[in-house]
Scaffold this active site. Sequence first.
Site, short mmCIF file in Angstrom:
data_model
loop_
_atom_site.label_atom_id
_atom_site.label_comp_id
_atom_site.label_asym_id
_atom_site.label_seq_id
_atom_site.Cartn_x
_atom_site.Cartn_y
_atom_site.Cartn_z
N GLU A 184 5.63 -3.60 0.63
CA GLU A 184 5.71 -3.30 -0.80
C GLU A 184 4.95 -2.01 -0.99
O GLU A 184 3.72 -1.98 -0.95
CB GLU A 184 5.12 -4.45 -1.63
CG GLU A 184 5.55 -4.45 -3.08
CD GLU A 184 4.81 -3.43 -3.93
OE1 GLU A 184 5.39 -2.34 -4.18
OE2 GLU A 184 3.68 -3.70 -4.32
N LEU A 185 5.70 -0.92 -1.16
CA LEU A 185 5.12 0.41 -1.13
C LEU A 185 5.11 1.03 -2.53
O LEU A 185 4.97 0.33 -3.52
CB LEU A 185 5.88 1.26 -0.12
CG LEU A 185 5.99 0.64 1.29
CD1 LEU A 185 6.81 1.53 2.21
CD2 LEU A 185 4.62 0.37 1.87
N GLU A 235 4.79 9.90 -6.14
CA GLU A 235 4.09 8.87 -6.90
C GLU A 235 2.73 9.40 -7.32
O GLU A 235 1.86 9.65 -6.49
CB GLU A 235 3.92 7.61 -6.05
CG GLU A 235 3.19 6.50 -6.80
CD GLU A 235 2.99 5.24 -5.95
OE1 GLU A 235 2.99 4.14 -6.52
OE2 GLU A 235 2.82 5.38 -4.72
N GLY A 295 0.81 -1.21 0.00
CA GLY A 295 0.00 0.00 0.00
C GLY A 295 0.84 1.25 0.00
O GLY A 295 1.96 1.27 -0.53
N SER A 296 0.32 2.30 0.62
CA SER A 296 0.94 3.61 0.55
C SER A 296 2.18 3.71 1.44
O SER A 296 2.31 2.99 2.44
CB SER A 296 -0.05 4.71 0.94
OG SER A 296 -0.32 4.66 2.33
N CYS A 301 2.03 0.35 -8.73
CA CYS A 301 3.28 0.82 -8.15
C CYS A 301 4.39 0.94 -9.18
O CYS A 301 5.35 1.68 -8.97
CB CYS A 301 3.73 -0.12 -7.03
SG CYS A 301 2.60 -0.17 -5.63
#
Length: 478
Positions: A247-248, A378, A227-228, A284
């Site tokens: 996992e960003l 992002e 996520g964020s 992502c």
Amino acid sequence: MTTTPYWIAGRAATGTDVLEVRSPFDGALAGRTTNATAEDVEAAVAAADGARAVCAATPAHVRAAALDHVSRRLAERSEEIAALITAESGKPLKWSRLEVTRAVSTFRWGAEEARRWSGSLQRLDTDPAATGRMALVRRAPRGPVLGIAPFNFPLNLVAHKVAPAIAVGAPIVLKPAPATPLSALLLGEILAETDLPAGSWSVLPVPNEVAAELVRDPRLPVVSFTGSVPVGWSIRESAPRKHVTLELGGNAAVVVAPDQDDAALDWAATRIATFAMYQAGQSCVSVQRVFAHRDVAGALADRVVETVGKLVTGDPTDAATDVGPLIDEQAARRVESWVDEAVAAGATVLTGGTREGSSYAPTVLADVPAHVKVSCEEVFGPVVVLETVDSVDEAFARVNDSRFGLQAGVFTRDLQLAFRAAQELEVGGVIIGDVPSYRADQMPYGGLKDSGTGREGVHAAMEDLTEERVLVLTGIAV
């Protein structure tokens, strides 16, 4: 419309806090479920904690058979599931179908890895004092897992939490994204058809504040979060003694070397245009920054703009649609404000730059200052920034000038440059001859810097969910 149940230790349940899931495109009702009650949340965690020994001891053939069953049933119900993904997330049907196909493979890989998850032998008599000794090195589950999944891949990123946990024998409590819980709940329906031990899995739709309580619960010693960036690092800070994998985000970059001929530029432009805009940029590793050598930058830009202009936008249920809405209007307004900021700072809009409700037009920008958000943060929207550089050295420096480091793509035919990119680019993965959006679900996948820690990909995730344990055998003929 019936209410979709959630799953507590493999048992269907419903609460009283109704959660209506609506399409981001037109607000149509995609489905209805309920948030899990506090009592059911406690029951799920207690069951996972109580099942840790029996799950770890479950034979490999049982775990593999369960994963094979899930893979097979996902394939059998693929059209139904793809339509559900589109209904709840607004993802165009063509990409939802691909997501189901990937989830089928993810569970198949899990089954295969479960069968060969065996450990290794290490001879110790390389030193005279250890003559007659051998070590058996195996990996054991760290304990029950809290898996927190995002909205953008409501099935396959759930699969990347669930499949590795089942494969290693770790109970998992899964929290799907509040915006897209239905795909994960359908997966629970399929898991309920297997012979996995009670307590080995739960699927809990809960508000984010409840998830924070789960993060702190000592009975869930492993947290796997996708996520964020702010939420991810706050999880790590709030649970310093837990094993946390993150996992960003990213602002994935592409380098286009000067050795690209017309055919190669056509390929690069098609891939850049497609994977900057697919899923409305909500990935992502969506292409966000492109650094093209001056010798090819103009020709590349023309091709990218032309290709973006051909993308079909609109109703995600139409199989011809390439780009659908963002997850909600708030997300689209944020993207709009970031593009407006860039334009006010001097950026040029080559195409796009408009919003309609929750949809933002596929947008190509040039002349973007490095300090504005669409360049250094992002975007998570259908926006790509084209930049011209005078050398590959400059391009690599620009790629690395980021707080993110997930994946990068390099379009080149130079083998030496390919290996140099792998050595110099500060990212978790370098894709040669393609965009950074490429991912094989069996390969290690993860980032550096603010893009996270740990790795997804079934085998890599299995290692993250386990720890080495050593058995030394003494007085044997090695």
